[in-house]
Design a protein around this motif. Structure first.
Motif, PDB file in Angstrom:
ATOM      1  N   TYR A  91    -125.822 -38.580  34.005  1.00 18.29           N
ATOM      2  CA  TYR A  91    -125.484 -37.432  33.155  1.00 18.29           C
ATOM      3  C   TYR A  91    -126.743 -36.571  33.174  1.00 18.29           C
ATOM      4  O   TYR A  91    -127.756 -36.966  32.606  1.00 18.29           O
ATOM      5  CB  TYR A  91    -125.174 -37.861  31.726  1.00 18.29           C
ATOM      6  CG  TYR A  91    -123.890 -38.648  31.547  1.00 18.29           C
ATOM      7  CD1 TYR A  91    -122.640 -38.056  31.774  1.00 18.29           C
ATOM      8  CD2 TYR A  91    -123.920 -39.975  31.105  1.00 18.29           C
ATOM      9  CE1 TYR A  91    -121.464 -38.772  31.583  1.00 18.29           C
ATOM     10  CE2 TYR A  91    -122.740 -40.686  30.906  1.00 18.29           C
ATOM     11  CZ  TYR A  91    -121.523 -40.080  31.149  1.00 18.29           C
ATOM     12  OH  TYR A  91    -120.366 -40.783  30.953  1.00 18.29           O
ATOM     13  N   ASN A 116    -124.959 -51.277  22.881  1.00 15.95           N
ATOM     14  CA  ASN A 116    -124.582 -49.866  22.775  1.00 15.95           C
ATOM     15  C   ASN A 116    -125.363 -49.058  23.794  1.00 15.95           C
ATOM     16  O   ASN A 116    -126.550 -49.288  24.001  1.00 15.95           O
ATOM     17  CB  ASN A 116    -124.929 -49.322  21.381  1.00 15.95           C
ATOM     18  CG  ASN A 116    -124.031 -49.900  20.316  1.00 15.95           C
ATOM     19  OD1 ASN A 116    -122.888 -50.259  20.593  1.00 15.95           O
ATOM     20  ND2 ASN A 116    -124.543 -50.013  19.108  1.00 15.95           N
ATOM     21  N   VAL A 124    -127.048 -43.595  34.075  1.00  8.15           N
ATOM     22  CA  VAL A 124    -126.382 -44.511  33.141  1.00  8.15           C
ATOM     23  C   VAL A 124    -125.913 -45.767  33.867  1.00  8.15           C
ATOM     24  O   VAL A 124    -125.966 -46.876  33.322  1.00  8.15           O
ATOM     25  CB  VAL A 124    -125.205 -43.797  32.437  1.00  8.15           C
ATOM     26  CG1 VAL A 124    -124.454 -44.749  31.539  1.00  8.15           C
ATOM     27  CG2 VAL A 124    -125.728 -42.625  31.622  1.00  8.15           C
ATOM     28  N   THR A 177    -118.309 -47.628  28.314  1.00 10.43           N
ATOM     29  CA  THR A 177    -117.276 -46.590  28.238  1.00 10.43           C
ATOM     30  C   THR A 177    -117.309 -45.718  29.488  1.00 10.43           C
ATOM     31  O   THR A 177    -116.268 -45.353  30.030  1.00 10.43           O
ATOM     32  CB  THR A 177    -117.468 -45.722  26.968  1.00 10.43           C
ATOM     33  OG1 THR A 177    -117.527 -46.599  25.847  1.00 10.43           O
ATOM     34  CG2 THR A 177    -116.338 -44.746  26.770  1.00 10.43           C
ATOM     35  N   GLY A 198    -123.369 -48.397  29.052  1.00 10.91           N
ATOM     36  CA  GLY A 198    -122.579 -47.730  30.086  1.00 10.91           C
ATOM     37  C   GLY A 198    -121.150 -48.260  30.208  1.00 10.91           C
ATOM     38  O   GLY A 198    -120.461 -47.967  31.184  1.00 10.91           O
TER      39      GLY A 198
HETATM   40  P1  ADP Z   1    -121.426 -47.875  25.858  1.00  5.65           P
HETATM   41  O1  ADP Z   1    -119.939 -47.671  25.957  1.00  5.65           O
HETATM   42  O2  ADP Z   1    -121.890 -49.097  26.603  1.00  5.65           O
HETATM   43  O3  ADP Z   1    -121.938 -47.867  24.446  1.00  5.65           O
HETATM   44  P2  ADP Z   1    -121.587 -45.248  27.098  1.00  5.65           P
HETATM   45  O4  ADP Z   1    -120.987 -45.404  28.445  1.00  5.65           O
HETATM   46  O5  ADP Z   1    -120.751 -44.595  26.040  1.00  5.65           O
HETATM   47  O6  ADP Z   1    -122.154 -46.657  26.613  1.00  5.65           O
HETATM   48  O7  ADP Z   1    -122.926 -44.405  27.216  1.00  5.65           O
HETATM   49  C1  ADP Z   1    -123.998 -44.781  28.078  1.00  5.65           C
HETATM   50  C2  ADP Z   1    -125.116 -43.745  27.945  1.00  5.65           C
HETATM   51  O8  ADP Z   1    -124.691 -42.492  28.482  1.00  5.65           O
HETATM   52  C3  ADP Z   1    -125.546 -43.460  26.522  1.00  5.65           C
HETATM   53  O9  ADP Z   1    -126.924 -43.329  26.484  1.00  5.65           O
HETATM   54  C4  ADP Z   1    -124.864 -42.147  26.201  1.00  5.65           C
HETATM   55  O10 ADP Z   1    -125.607 -41.412  25.268  1.00  5.65           O
HETATM   56  C5  ADP Z   1    -124.829 -41.462  27.544  1.00  5.65           C
HETATM   57  N1  ADP Z   1    -123.655 -40.556  27.692  1.00  5.65           N
HETATM   58  C6  ADP Z   1    -122.359 -40.930  27.579  1.00  5.65           C
HETATM   59  N2  ADP Z   1    -121.557 -39.859  27.812  1.00  5.65           N
HETATM   60  C7  ADP Z   1    -122.373 -38.794  28.068  1.00  5.65           C
HETATM   61  C8  ADP Z   1    -122.139 -37.412  28.402  1.00  5.65           C
HETATM   62  N3  ADP Z   1    -120.901 -36.924  28.515  1.00  5.65           N
HETATM   63  N4  ADP Z   1    -123.234 -36.642  28.616  1.00  5.65           N
HETATM   64  C9  ADP Z   1    -124.473 -37.146  28.521  1.00  5.65           C
HETATM   65  N5  ADP Z   1    -124.766 -38.421  28.226  1.00  5.65           N
HETATM   66  C10 ADP Z   1    -123.725 -39.249  27.997  1.00  5.65           C
END
Ligand code: ADP
Length: 252
Positions: free
Chosen positions: A12, A36, A17, A41, A39
């Motif tokens: 991102y 948390n 990530v 999600t 990565g």
């Molecule tokens: P998890 O589901 O394991 O908690 P995520 O996949 O939601 O983790 O997020 C992984 C990292 O990517 C986090 O640091 C989050 O802040 C970042 N992130 C997620 N989506 C975005 C986005 N659309 N733009 C920028 N950073 C993002």
């Protein structure tokens, strides 16, 4: 269906990530674990093509999802995300994602039963024909967070797609309802390749395989038993949560 992620990286902006993640999934239930921000999600969104990888490929039965058109791709999976929307239609139309005339009521019943929501619906005056939400219908029904989650799970099951993706599908459920769902995971996922994100190790017991993600990579993968025997990170997490529960028991 065989689902494969091949050397996936995701950035991102400048932030990496996921880095070089590869994994195969076949029919069964896969639990995705990790702290948390690990990565999880992002990985699930990549699997269903909601976002594109910076590098690497997602393949369904050997074919890259980049080669599917949107409609075709949408038929391949059902998903429950933390953010969702529900149309103000009847309960059966929500589960079937179709107008009343096209609803397979028996299938709706089976899915609601498996999601633990059938009895609740049966108690409503209009049962499956109850209108959802009060924004449009004065006599519409409102559901609690946990009930809504069950409804969304039933909807994901109803759709006859070979892949099911669930982002913490039981986070809003009480412990009993949650445990009931875990025990039915194999039935819920019958014939499907299911990947679900979970924070609770009690749930991973019921998974066919567990994938632990840390710092943008898969650090451990295997069955619950294999990972416990390995005495690595999964084992430590498990011991930590178990200890917490045991201490609670003593405190009571
Ligand atoms: P998890 O589901 O394991 O908690 P995520 O996949 O939601 O983790 O997020 C992984 C990292 O990517 C986090 O640091 C989050 O802040 C970042 N992130 C997620 N989506 C975005 C986005 N659309 N733009 C920028 N950073 C993002």
């Amino acid at each position: 269906m065989k689902l494969e992620i091949k050397n996936i990286s995701k950035q991102y902006g400048k932030k990496t990530v996921l880095q070089g993640v590869s994994q195969e999934f076949s029919e069964g239930v896969y639990g995705l674990l990790g702290p948390n921000g690990a990565g999880k999600t992002t990985l699930v969104k990549l699997i269903c093509g909601l976002i594109d990888p910076t590098e690497g490929q997602v393949l369904y039965d050997g074919k890259s999802i980049a080669e599917y058109d949107r409609v075709e791709l949408y038929r391949m999976y059902s998903a429950v995300f933390q953010q969702f929307s529900i149309m103000p239609v009847t309960v059966e139309e929500i589960v079937a994602e179709a107008p009343a005339a096209q609803v397979d009521s028996e299938r709706v019943k089976k899915c609601l039963e498996l999601a633990g929501m059938w009895e609740r619906i049966q108690k409503l005056p209009n049962k499956l024909q109850s209108q959802f939400g009060r924004t449009i219908y004065e006599d519409g029904v409102e559901f609690s967070g946990g009930e809504t989650q069950k409804l969304l799970l039933a909807r994901a099951m109803y759709k006859s797609s070979p892949i099911m993706l669930l982002d913490e599908p039981t986070a809003a459920l009480d412990p009993i309802a949650e445990s009931e769902i875990y025990h039915k995971y194999n039935q819920i996922s019958e014939g499907k390749t299911t990947v679900f994100i979970s924070h609770r190790l009690a749930s991973t017991n019921f998974c066919n395989r567990i994938i632990l993600i840390e710092d943008g990579a898969i650090c451990e993968e295997g069955t619950h038993r294999e990972l416990l025997d390995k005495k690595g990170k999964y084992y430590n997490l498990f011991e930590m949560q178990a200890k917490y529960y045991r201490e609670e028991e003593v405190a009571e």
